[in-house]
Write an enzyme that holds these catalytic residues in place. Structure first.
Site, short mmCIF file in Angstrom:
data_model
loop_
_atom_site.label_atom_id
_atom_site.label_comp_id
_atom_site.label_asym_id
_atom_site.label_seq_id
_atom_site.Cartn_x
_atom_site.Cartn_y
_atom_site.Cartn_z
N ASN A 210 79.04 -53.06 21.77
CA ASN A 210 78.14 -53.21 23.15
C ASN A 210 77.70 -51.92 23.46
O ASN A 210 77.72 -50.97 22.66
CB ASN A 210 79.32 -53.80 24.03
N LYS A 289 78.94 -57.61 1.64
CA LYS A 289 77.74 -57.92 2.72
C LYS A 289 77.50 -59.54 2.90
O LYS A 289 77.46 -60.27 1.62
CB LYS A 289 76.43 -57.18 2.22
N PHE A 324 88.41 -51.20 34.54
CA PHE A 324 86.94 -51.20 35.04
C PHE A 324 86.65 -52.52 34.84
O PHE A 324 87.21 -53.35 34.09
CB PHE A 324 86.19 -50.30 34.18
N LYS A 338 90.40 -60.18 37.86
CA LYS A 338 90.95 -59.24 36.74
C LYS A 338 91.85 -58.44 37.10
O LYS A 338 93.20 -57.94 36.52
CB LYS A 338 89.82 -58.51 36.27
N LYS A 342 95.55 -58.91 35.27
CA LYS A 342 95.83 -57.83 34.61
C LYS A 342 97.14 -57.09 34.94
O LYS A 342 97.54 -55.87 34.19
CB LYS A 342 94.77 -56.93 33.70
O1 PMT Z 1 80.33 -45.92 28.70
P1 PMT Z 1 79.22 -45.86 29.82
O2 PMT Z 1 77.99 -46.07 29.23
O3 PMT Z 1 79.27 -44.77 30.59
O4 PMT Z 1 79.44 -47.46 30.82
C1 PMT Z 1 80.27 -47.19 31.28
C2 PMT Z 1 81.04 -48.74 31.72
C3 PMT Z 1 80.08 -49.66 32.11
C4 PMT Z 1 81.27 -49.28 30.02
C5 PMT Z 1 82.45 -48.62 32.50
O5 PMT Z 1 82.23 -48.23 33.66
C6 PMT Z 1 83.01 -50.06 32.53
O6 PMT Z 1 82.75 -51.04 33.26
N1 PMT Z 1 84.01 -50.49 31.59
C7 PMT Z 1 84.62 -51.60 31.30
C8 PMT Z 1 83.73 -52.61 30.63
C9 PMT Z 1 84.24 -53.76 30.33
O7 PMT Z 1 84.73 -54.03 29.04
O8 PMT Z 1 84.71 -54.44 31.45
P2 PMT Z 1 85.75 -55.97 31.18
O9 PMT Z 1 85.22 -56.76 32.42
O10 PMT Z 1 85.48 -56.65 29.90
O11 PMT Z 1 87.18 -55.50 30.95
C10 PMT Z 1 88.05 -55.07 32.11
C11 PMT Z 1 89.13 -54.02 32.01
O12 PMT Z 1 89.85 -54.55 30.88
C12 PMT Z 1 88.42 -52.89 31.49
O13 PMT Z 1 89.14 -51.82 32.12
C13 PMT Z 1 88.58 -52.68 29.87
O14 PMT Z 1 88.76 -51.44 29.67
C14 PMT Z 1 89.77 -53.57 29.81
N2 PMT Z 1 90.01 -54.44 28.47
C15 PMT Z 1 89.06 -55.43 28.05
C16 PMT Z 1 89.40 -55.98 27.26
C17 PMT Z 1 90.28 -56.03 26.25
N3 PMT Z 1 90.42 -56.23 24.97
N4 PMT Z 1 91.21 -54.73 26.34
C18 PMT Z 1 91.01 -54.06 27.60
O15 PMT Z 1 91.76 -53.01 27.89
#
Ligand code: PMT
Length: 401
Positions: A210, A289, A324, A338, A342
């Site tokens: 991403n 590949k 986040f 979330k 979580k």
């Molecule tokens: O890196 P930058 O370009 O500065 O951008 C910052 C950001 C937008 C990436 C950051 O601010 C942000 O929002 N990060 C979380 C993005 C995300 O994946 O969100 P999510 O809604 O998919 O996940 C929710 C939370 O679960 C997040 O804290 C993520 O780290 C965590 N997660 C998600 C999936 C997973 N398999 N394991 C996790 O720990």
């Protein structure tokens, strides 16, 4: 290690004989690792030319609020957002009075009104002006508003008087500015932060990933370190340099990020999941590949990755756990869900549908949500936002103990 590495200092120069020292100050700030942009008042330009400051800072000097050309380049709001700290040195008695009154009639006062960054002034004036009751009353107002006052020093003055009113020397100012970044709020604490994207291989040359740049997570790591925490940054692949004084662990996949997180969580007080983790990975990574076929479509089987932050939050002695949420719609609803699903202590929701914030931008704007309330933090640099978030987390941690 330079004390101001990666810091963005907006240096305001106002009218006073000490303005000649601000030329040296620019150099010293850069030697300490900072990027410097200079804003000069009209009176300052009577003492030192913008050209001198431009040559030293390596950036255009900003002098006018209503200059369309300058505003088209970097306008007053962008400068206000760019700054990690606004330092006014020298700060004349007149400027201090205008700042205390909240005036916004030139570029520098407008930036001071608009910025979310901390402001510091290094007064420089005749000793009689410094001791004057009006100046002292103005300084009290500034102190109430959390403006930091550096100096002045006592000694001989350009006018022949002796007394308080000399601007601090550049090296003393560097120490004072560096001190602004070290709050000690998390002294003795351990903070683990995930940052950046993960990459999930499909074959030897392709992967799922991403647009996360890592900027938000790296800024949080820097802010946690500056607040005194032992800081561990677990980062997916980014273009960013590993920050100094922070243990940085590079990983590629979600599984590796999980293993690194579990390895470093013992003794951790705050776990911050800023990484954008791929929710799915290939069920099978093709050993060679994947070749194009004559078919118009290709089906890939994906399987779920482990949820790192949920795994940490499920631990028996879980740290204060922060997630986040990057959402393009229903921001607060989804973030709230979330938070609960979580089992997190705090959720930081960013609206990735908005221009100029979120993935790969220098700025961000978020809503922070916990079980009790939500609070909006408006758009600001990721560095400034990170510092503001760390203050909130440190306070919550203290309240929880
Ligand atoms: O890196 P930058 O370009 O500065 O951008 C910052 C950001 C937008 C990436 C950051 O601010 C942000 O929002 N990060 C979380 C993005 C995300 O994946 O969100 P999510 O809604 O998919 O996940 C929710 C939370 O679960 C997040 O804290 C993520 O780290 C965590 N997660 C998600 C999936 C997973 N398999 N394991 C996790 O720990």
């Amino acid at each position: 290690m330079n004390s101001l590495t990666n810091k963005q200092i907006l240096l305001g120069v106002t009218g006073g004989i000490a303005a000649y020292k601000s030329a040296d100050l620019v150099r010293r700030l850069q030697d300490a690792g900072a990027s410097v942009r200079v804003v000069m008042t009209t009176a300052a330009q009577e003492f030192i030319t913008p050209l001198t400051m431009q040559a030293l800072s390596g950036n255009p000097v900003h002098t006018a609020l209503l200059d369309p050309a300058a505003e088209a380049g970097m306008g007053h709001i962008q400068l206000a957002r760019w700054a990690d700290v606004v330092l006014i040195a020298p700060a004349s008695a007149n400027f201090i009075a205008r700042l205390a009154q909240g005036q916004g009639d030139d570029l520098l006062t407008t930036i001071c009104l608009a910025t979310a960054a901390p402001i510091a002034v290094a007064p420089a004036m005749n000793q009689g002006m410094w001791l004057n009751a009006s100046t002292q009353a103005n300084l009290r107002i500034l102190l109430e508003r959390k403006v930091q006052i550096f100096g002045p020093a006592d000694g001989g003055q350009a006018c022949g008087d002796v007394g308080p009113g000399r601007m601090l020397e550049p090296l003393q100012l560097i120490d004072a500015v560096a001190g602004m970044f070290q709050s000690g709020l998390l002294a003795g604490k351990k903070v683990v932060i995930t940052a950046g994207p993960t990459r999930e291989a499909l074959d030897p040359v392709r992967y799922i990933s991403n647009h996360s740049s890592g900027k938000m997570g790296y800024a949080l790591a820097q802010a946690a370190m500056e607040a005194g925490a032992k800081t561990i940054l677990i980062s997916g692949p980014t273009q960013l340099a590993a920050p100094e004084r922070i243990e940085c662990i590079s990983v590629t996949t979600a599984e590796e990020m999980l293993q690194a997180s579990l390895a470093h969580v013992p003794g951790c007080d705050i776990f911050i999941a800023a990484a954008a983790v791929a929710d799915y990975r290939a069920a099978q990574i093709a050993p060679q590949k994947i070749k194009k076929t004559l078919d118009d479509s290709l089906t890939l089987m994906l399987i779920k990755n482990p949820d790192i932050v949920a795994t940490i939050a499920a631990l028996k002695n879980k740290p204060y756990t922060v997630g986040f949420a990057a959402e393009s719609e229903n921001l607060l609803d989804y973030a709230q869900q979330k938070l609960q699903r979580k089992n997190l202590d705090l959720m930081i929701a960013n609206n990735i549908g908005s221009e100029g914030i979120g993935f790969n931008s220098d700025d961000n704007a978020v809503t922070i949500i916990d079980a009790q309330q939500s609070q909006e933090l408006t758009k600001r640099s990721k560095q400034q936002l990170a510092r503001d978030l760390i203050v909130i987390m440190a306070k919550n941690l203290m309240d929880n103990q």
